[in-house]
Enzyme design. Structure first.
Site, short mmCIF file in Angstrom:
data_model
loop_
_atom_site.label_atom_id
_atom_site.label_comp_id
_atom_site.label_asym_id
_atom_site.label_seq_id
_atom_site.Cartn_x
_atom_site.Cartn_y
_atom_site.Cartn_z
N HIS A 105 0.90 -1.29 -0.05
CA HIS A 105 0.09 0.27 -0.03
C HIS A 105 0.90 1.30 -0.03
O HIS A 105 2.15 1.17 -0.31
CB HIS A 105 -0.90 -0.01 1.13
CG HIS A 105 -0.27 -0.28 2.60
ND1 HIS A 105 0.54 0.79 3.00
CD2 HIS A 105 -0.36 -1.44 3.36
CE1 HIS A 105 1.22 0.16 4.23
NE2 HIS A 105 0.52 -1.09 4.59
N GLY A 164 1.92 3.15 2.11
CA GLY A 164 3.08 3.09 3.24
C GLY A 164 4.21 2.44 2.78
O GLY A 164 5.21 3.08 2.92
N HIS A 165 4.22 1.34 2.04
CA HIS A 165 5.40 0.60 1.49
C HIS A 165 5.93 1.48 0.46
O HIS A 165 7.06 1.61 0.22
CB HIS A 165 4.96 -0.82 0.92
CG HIS A 165 4.52 -1.79 1.87
ND1 HIS A 165 2.76 -2.07 1.66
CD2 HIS A 165 4.82 -2.43 3.01
CE1 HIS A 165 2.83 -3.04 2.89
NE2 HIS A 165 4.00 -3.14 3.41
N SER A 200 -1.54 -3.47 5.74
CA SER A 200 -2.17 -4.49 4.68
C SER A 200 -3.43 -5.11 5.43
O SER A 200 -4.26 -5.51 4.77
CB SER A 200 -0.98 -5.53 4.51
OG SER A 200 0.26 -5.07 3.98
#
Ligand code: PAF
Length: 270
Positions: free
Chosen positions: A30, A32-33, A181
């Site tokens: 997502h 964030g990654h 996630s």
């Protein structure tokens, strides 16, 4: 993007003498990654991402089984970001010998998630240990959403490996919910409740920043959150953000929460 399954091939094909940035993940990528990957791409010559749902960090088998998996979609995202290398090992590749599966925690570290998810961080440290013993990136990237994980990894890695740890800020949705996630397992109604929890805690933090004695309202906040349907708090704690002790002041505190939303376990910090 080159995809590797074996550490031997990874070591043969990637020049770890160069400035390699490593972003370990469990997939279902997502924003964030994506922000970790973009930070690595800025700081490093080449970026290696791993996708490995690490069995040793799940203290409940059904949690491991239902952890979201989206490899095809993840690969598309990584290609679009022009990631150089992807590592998707099997559990056998990582845990060839049984001894490698857990690293012990100190008694004083057994707080919050370490207390409520026995064996979880031992498994996280075990996989990081396997990675860093067997290939040698110069930089590694973690999100602050998993703040306790970040501090434990920092401590573990400090005198053991020559690597720079980068902590990247939590990425949130428009309505303040931390991206995770696990959010994929939530319904729209669940997401609304989590956004409400986040806004309550941002407010709580703001009030404590103005007047630290507001901390006494922690119990009321817990009650308020627990009255939401299908929401159950595991812990809501205020701690020192440097060492996670309960000795904090107006300037150095952080609020930590773990709760179940419709049986999905979520964590966040403010
Ligand atoms: O934060 C995660 O996704 C995992 O705990 C990590 C660091 C990739 C280890 O499996």
């Amino acid at each position: 993007m080159i995809i590797f399954k074996s550490i031997n091939t990874l070591n043969k094909e990637v020049n770890f003498k160069a400035n390699i940035g490593f972003v370990p993940t469990m997939g279902s990528l997502h924003k964030g990654h994506i922000s970790l990957i973009k930070t690595s791409k800025k700081a490093c010559k080449k970026t290696l991402v791993s996708i490995f749902i690490n069995p040793s960090q799940f203290n409940k088998h059904h949690d491991y089984k239902k952890y979201p998996k989206n490899l095809k979609k993840d690969i598309k995202i990584l290609k679009k970001l022009k990631v150089d290398y992807l590592f998707t090992p099997s559990a056998r590749e990582i845990y060839k010998n049984k001894k490698s599966s857990k690293i012990k925690l100190k008694k004083k570290d057994k707080i919050m998630c370490a207390l409520y998810r026995p064996g979880h961080f031992e498994g996280v440290l075990a996989v990081i240990n396997q990675f860093l013993q067997r290939f040698k990136p110069k930089h590694i990237f973690f999100g602050e959403k998993d703040y306790q994980q970040l501090l434990l990894i920092k401590k573990f890695v400090k005198n053991k490996f020559k690597i720079t740890i980068h902590a990247c800020p939590t990425v949130r949705s428009k309505d303040k919910m931390a991206l995770s996630s696990r959010n994929e397992l939530l319904t729209n109604a669940d997401i609304k409740k989590s956004s409400y929890v986040a806004s309550l805690l941002f407010n709580f933090k703001r009030k404590m920043k103005n007047d630290i004695s507001f901390k006494k309202n922690r119990i009321n906040i817990i009650d308020k959150i627990n009255t939401l349907k299908k929401i159950k708090i595991e812990y809501l704690e205020i701690r020192n953000k440097i060492n996670l002790s309960k000795n904090y002041n107006q300037k150095n505190f952080k609020i930590f929460i773990a709760y179940y939303n419709n049986k999905v376990r979520l964590i966040d910090n403010y």
